[in-house]
Design a protein around this motif. Structure first.
Motif, PDB file in Angstrom:
ATOM      1  N   UNK A 128      35.894   6.237 -16.948  1.00 41.71           N
ATOM      2  CA  UNK A 128      36.279   7.246 -17.938  1.00 41.71           C
ATOM      3  C   UNK A 128      35.314   8.428 -18.001  1.00 41.71           C
ATOM      4  N   UNK A 129      34.301   8.424 -17.161  1.00 38.80           N
ATOM      5  CA  UNK A 129      33.313   9.498 -17.182  1.00 38.80           C
ATOM      6  C   UNK A 129      33.901  10.745 -16.523  1.00 38.80           C
ATOM      7  N   UNK A 130      33.910  11.878 -17.224  1.00 37.81           N
ATOM      8  CA  UNK A 130      34.488  13.096 -16.639  1.00 37.81           C
ATOM      9  C   UNK A 130      33.712  13.598 -15.422  1.00 37.81           C
ATOM     10  N   UNK A 131      32.490  13.136 -15.235  1.00 38.94           N
ATOM     11  CA  UNK A 131      31.664  13.568 -14.110  1.00 38.94           C
ATOM     12  C   UNK A 131      31.598  12.535 -12.995  1.00 38.94           C
ATOM     13  N   UNK A 132      32.489  11.551 -12.998  1.00 39.88           N
ATOM     14  CA  UNK A 132      32.398  10.441 -12.039  1.00 39.88           C
ATOM     15  C   UNK A 132      32.386  10.914 -10.584  1.00 39.88           C
ATOM     16  N   UNK A 133      33.230  11.861 -10.239  1.00 38.63           N
ATOM     17  CA  UNK A 133      33.275  12.345  -8.860  1.00 38.63           C
ATOM     18  C   UNK A 133      31.977  13.056  -8.508  1.00 38.63           C
ATOM     19  N   UNK A 134      31.509  13.888  -9.415  1.00 38.54           N
ATOM     20  CA  UNK A 134      30.262  14.618  -9.173  1.00 38.54           C
ATOM     21  C   UNK A 134      29.083  13.657  -9.064  1.00 38.54           C
ATOM     22  N   UNK A 135      29.034  12.654  -9.911  1.00 43.82           N
ATOM     23  CA  UNK A 135      27.959  11.660  -9.850  1.00 43.82           C
ATOM     24  C   UNK A 135      27.964  10.981  -8.480  1.00 43.82           C
ATOM     25  N   UNK A 136      29.125  10.555  -8.025  1.00 47.64           N
ATOM     26  CA  UNK A 136      29.216   9.893  -6.716  1.00 47.64           C
ATOM     27  C   UNK A 136      28.750  10.823  -5.597  1.00 47.64           C
ATOM     28  N   UNK A 137      29.136  12.079  -5.656  1.00 46.43           N
ATOM     29  CA  UNK A 137      28.734  13.034  -4.614  1.00 46.43           C
ATOM     30  C   UNK A 137      27.225  13.273  -4.631  1.00 46.43           C
ATOM     31  N   UNK A 138      26.641  13.382  -5.809  1.00 45.31           N
ATOM     32  CA  UNK A 138      25.195  13.611  -5.906  1.00 45.31           C
ATOM     33  C   UNK A 138      24.410  12.430  -5.345  1.00 45.31           C
ATOM     34  N   UNK A 139      24.864  11.218  -5.600  1.00 43.25           N
ATOM     35  CA  UNK A 139      24.108  10.049  -5.168  1.00 43.25           C
ATOM     36  C   UNK A 139      24.450   9.580  -3.762  1.00 43.25           C
ATOM     37  N   UNK A 140      25.525  10.061  -3.162  1.00 47.58           N
ATOM     38  CA  UNK A 140      25.823   9.647  -1.786  1.00 47.58           C
ATOM     39  C   UNK A 140      24.963  10.477  -0.828  1.00 47.58           C
ATOM     40  N   UNK A 187      20.420  17.474 -13.784  1.00 44.16           N
ATOM     41  CA  UNK A 187      20.457  18.862 -13.325  1.00 44.16           C
ATOM     42  C   UNK A 187      21.285  18.964 -12.047  1.00 44.16           C
ATOM     43  N   UNK A 188      21.055  18.049 -11.099  1.00 47.11           N
ATOM     44  CA  UNK A 188      21.816  18.065  -9.844  1.00 47.11           C
ATOM     45  C   UNK A 188      23.317  17.872 -10.094  1.00 47.11           C
ATOM     46  N   UNK A 189      23.648  17.035 -11.063  1.00 42.20           N
ATOM     47  CA  UNK A 189      25.065  16.786 -11.368  1.00 42.20           C
ATOM     48  C   UNK A 189      25.719  18.054 -11.905  1.00 42.20           C
ATOM     49  N   UNK A 190      25.026  18.788 -12.745  1.00 45.75           N
ATOM     50  CA  UNK A 190      25.587  20.010 -13.340  1.00 45.75           C
ATOM     51  C   UNK A 190      25.500  21.216 -12.416  1.00 45.75           C
ATOM     52  N   UNK A 241      31.257  22.531 -15.696  1.00 44.48           N
ATOM     53  CA  UNK A 241      30.754  21.420 -16.499  1.00 44.48           C
ATOM     54  C   UNK A 241      31.544  21.285 -17.796  1.00 44.48           C
ATOM     55  N   UNK A 242      31.717  22.398 -18.501  1.00 44.44           N
ATOM     56  CA  UNK A 242      32.445  22.369 -19.777  1.00 44.44           C
ATOM     57  C   UNK A 242      33.898  21.978 -19.543  1.00 44.44           C
ATOM     58  N   UNK A 243      34.501  22.521 -18.507  1.00 44.68           N
ATOM     59  CA  UNK A 243      35.900  22.195 -18.201  1.00 44.68           C
ATOM     60  C   UNK A 243      36.062  20.698 -17.927  1.00 44.68           C
ATOM     61  N   UNK A 244      35.137  20.110 -17.154  1.00 43.52           N
ATOM     62  CA  UNK A 244      35.185  18.671 -16.894  1.00 43.52           C
ATOM     63  C   UNK A 244      35.002  17.884 -18.191  1.00 43.52           C
ATOM     64  N   UNK A 245      34.052  18.340 -18.999  1.00 41.22           N
ATOM     65  CA  UNK A 245      33.724  17.630 -20.230  1.00 41.22           C
ATOM     66  C   UNK A 245      34.890  17.606 -21.216  1.00 41.22           C
ATOM     67  N   UNK A 246      35.595  18.717 -21.344  1.00 39.12           N
ATOM     68  CA  UNK A 246      36.699  18.796 -22.308  1.00 39.12           C
ATOM     69  C   UNK A 246      38.044  18.499 -21.661  1.00 39.12           C
ATOM     70  N   UNK A 247      37.995  18.130 -20.379  1.00 37.30           N
ATOM     71  CA  UNK A 247      39.200  17.714 -19.635  1.00 37.30           C
ATOM     72  C   UNK A 247      40.340  18.728 -19.733  1.00 37.30           C
TER      73      UNK A 247
END
Length: 189
Positions: free
Chosen positions: A69-81, A114-117, A133-139
């Motif tokens: 349910x995290x709006x940043x899930x895709x970005x998180x995965x990309x940052x850590x891969x 910071x890297x995620x944003x 970031x805001x667009x992802x956060x407010x879906x």
């Protein structure tokens, strides 16, 4: 007695302990979670180089309860891969969960936040990064104008040198004034 499966060598576990915030037992727990994502792809024993060559697709990682349910899930995965694709090896997955652990320091968490944003990976959070970031956060529930107003407010608060961008130092300054940051940038294993 002789049926014990060795997932990692002692040296591998020692190396993982040295570069994460986890104990041996927690590393093995993280591995079980990783293996459960794609048991056909991830072998039970990873004593060679499988831990940094076998990758689980992003679609499966995004289904983790902590990310689903995290709006940043895709970005998180990309940052850590390691290759930026979002597909993760065990090493990538372990790094991600280590950074999101309770033991990780505020500085480590701030660096990765910071890297995620920083969507365009240019080392600065620009107006475009803020808008994304805001667009992802407010879906996508706000108008473009409402998103712009929020971005302006963020810049008023965070942009100390008035260059219409948030540097890492400015971001860190904001994080130090946000006591809830440590509890929200967190996943349990």
């Amino acid at each position: 007695m002789g049926n014990k499966v060795t997932t990692f060598t002692d040296q591998q576990l020692e190396n993982y302990q040295d570069c994460t915030y986890f104990t041996r037992k927690e590393i093995l727990t993280v591995f079980q979670r990783f293996r459960e994502l794609d048991p056909k792809r991830v072998p039970q024993v990873m004593t060679c180089d499988e831990s940094h060559t076998i990758a689980v697709p992003i679609e499966k990682i995004e289904k983790l309860p902590e990310l689903k349910e995290n709006p940043f899930k895709t970005r998180i995965c990309k940052v850590f891969s390691h290759d930026g694709s979002g597909n993760m090896t065990f090493d990538d997955f372990l790094d991600m969960l280590s950074v999101f652990s309770e033991q990780a320091t505020r500085d480590v968490k701030a660096f990765y936040a910071f890297k995620i944003y920083d969507y365009d990976d240019d080392g600065i959070i620009s107006v475009q990064d803020l808008q994304q970031t805001v667009t992802e956060l407010v879906r996508n529930e706000l108008t473009h104008e409402e998103v712009s107003i929020i971005c302006e407010k963020v810049l008023e608060e965070a942009d100390n040198d008035d260059d219409r961008r948030v540097s890492y130092m400015e971001f860190q300054h904001v994080i130090t004034r946000a006591p809830e940051f440590l509890s929200t940038f967190h996943m349990r294993i």
